[in-house]
Scaffold this active site. Structure first.
Site, PDB file in Angstrom:
ATOM      1  N   TRP A   9       0.859  -1.187   0.000  1.00  9.75           N
ATOM      2  CA  TRP A   9       0.000   0.000   0.000  1.00  9.75           C
ATOM      3  C   TRP A   9       0.895   1.238   0.000  1.00  9.75           C
ATOM      4  CZ3 TRP A   9      -2.087   2.609   4.875  1.00  9.75           C
ATOM      5  CH2 TRP A   9      -3.027   3.601   4.556  1.00  9.75           C
ATOM      6  N   LYS A  23     -13.999  -0.882   5.523  1.00 12.68           N
ATOM      7  CA  LYS A  23     -14.515  -1.581   4.350  1.00 12.68           C
ATOM      8  C   LYS A  23     -15.738  -2.419   4.688  1.00 12.68           C
ATOM      9  CE  LYS A  23     -10.730  -0.060   2.327  1.00 12.68           C
ATOM     10  NZ  LYS A  23      -9.874   0.955   2.957  1.00 12.68           N
ATOM     11  N   ASP A  43      -1.403  -6.455   8.845  1.00 13.10           N
ATOM     12  CA  ASP A  43      -2.350  -5.423   8.430  1.00 13.10           C
ATOM     13  C   ASP A  43      -3.614  -6.122   7.925  1.00 13.10           C
ATOM     14  OD1 ASP A  43      -3.695  -3.213   7.573  1.00 13.10           O
ATOM     15  OD2 ASP A  43      -2.118  -2.448   6.262  1.00 13.10           O
TER      16      ASP A  43
END
Length: 402
Positions: free
Chosen positions: A134, A250, A215
């Protein structure tokens, strides 16, 4: 005015993703498509408020009696939900009080609190990130003062995991360093280790004095909420100490509410208490207290059986839509006569895919068709819809055939 302390401050370079989003907003083309940002969109091209969330908000509107601060770590009920969702309600680490969890403003703040904690406790440690990762990962950890390095992860020529290279690199990580691993729905590639590969990764951490930092931003968007937690539980089942940054952005659609958590698994309850005291110290010197609204919505949904069932169904619907967009994308590209094989996208998981579209094609798509893709070719599959699919694929085919 004689004193101008900011006169020499130069503008920062634009963020590689948020800068494109700003360009997209200013684009007047009615057919424009933004595949850059990490936000789930429904078939209408809108980020929806989940029905379960809306009902929980109505309940909280009637129940709320104060706007007082939360505690530094947030509510204990929220921490229990986070731990049970990530590790499972009956995991020994949960039962034995070996996990210290703090409520954070989103998954990014969880990463930063973890980074600050590591910097304070292990100042000489380097954190190793997957190549690629990311785009915000390096900035978060460098801002905390940690040295950053990488390990091999993705093979663009085969659209697959560099398993042997990755394992060999983990064997060489110096003692005391930290390795960040994406639990599922790897951002940006969409390529995850399978259970057998995770087993080999965990085995290295069992033998070597290096710390896993996991993560976990997309639980439920890969295979299923339980299945997506496989890697976290494999590390915990192996008796390892670990750090986990998680998010409800999300799977609850709570992007602007910023709802995340940092969990640290220690060897015993005493160690966990010591870690919690340091995490609170880190939070206090950063944002002092977490926001309350989003975490309360999570608490209400999980504490109300009918809302939890509704939320679980909504996660399934979001995951299924993402899968359908993958299938439609591959089929529509083929329909437009593109000979390049894009079927590898069907093996990837989550919202993101490394499309293999090169930089020149990405620029041409933006300049000629108002289709916005990150320069490395990462696309957000969840931003595709039935309405924009044909235009998208026809444009990609035109550019790649040139």
């Amino acid at each position: 005015m004689s004193y101008r302390p900011f006169a020499e401050v130069e503008p920062a370079p634009p963020d590689p993703i948020l800068g494109l989003t700003e360009d997209f907003r200013n684009d007047a083309n009615p057919r424009k498509i933004n595949l850059t940002s990490g936000v789930y969109l429904n078939e209408a091209g809108v980020n929806p408020v989940l029905k379960s969330v809306k009902q929980a908000e109505k309940m909280w509107l009637e129940q709320e009696t104060t706007k007082d601060y939360l505690g530094i770590a947030g509510e204990a009920t929220y921490a229990q939900i986070v731990q049970q969702m990530i590790f499972g309600p009956h995991h020994p680490a949960v039962r034995e009080g070996r996990i210290a969890t703090v409520n954070t403003p989103g998954g990014t703040a969880a990463l930063r609190v973890g980074a600050d904690f590591l910097r304070a406790q292990f100042p000489t440690a380097t954190i190793r990130l997957s190549d690629p990762t990311w785009p915000n990962h390096p900035g978060v950890f460098r801002s905390a003062g940690l040295a950053v390095d990488s390990y091999p992860y993705y093979a663009p020529e085969s659209h697959s995991l560099k398993v042997q290279e990755m394992l060999a690199a983990l064997e060489r990580v110096p003692e005391g360093d930290v390795v960040l691993l994406h639990v599922c729905c790897h951002n940006p590639t969409g390529v995850d280790p399978d259970p057998e590969q995770w087993g080999r990764i965990v085995e290295i951490f069992q033998r070597r004095p290096i710390l896993p930092f996991l993560d976990f931003a997309y639980q439920g968007f890969g295979t299923g909420s339980e299945e997506d937690a496989y890697a976290v539980r494999a590390f915990a089942d192996a008796g390892l100490n670990l750090v986990v940054a998680s998010s409800f952005s999300k799977n609850f659609g709570l992007y602007r509410e910023r709802v995340g958590a940092l969990s640290v698994v220690a060897s015993d309850a005493g160690e966990s208490a010591n870690v919690m005291s340091r995490l609170k110290q880190t939070v206090r010197g950063n944002y002092s207290n977490p926001p309350a609204h989003g975490s309360k919505i999570v608490e209400i949904v999980f504490g109300t059986p009918e809302l939890r069932r509704l939320w679980e169904q909504e996660v399934v619907e979001m995951r299924d839509r993402i899968r359908e967009m993958r299938r439609s994308f591959v089929q529509t590209l083929k329909k437009h006569g593109l000979k390049r094989d894009f079927s590898f996208l069907l093996r990837q998981k989550g919202m993101f895919s490394y499309s293999g579209i090169g930089k020149e094609a990405v620029r041409a798509l933006r300049e000629n068709y108002s289709i916005y893709i990150v320069e490395n070719g990462r696309i957000n599959v969840a931003a595709m819809t039935g309405a924009n699919m044909d235009y998208l694929c026809r444009s990609i085919a035109a550019v790649l055939k040139e």
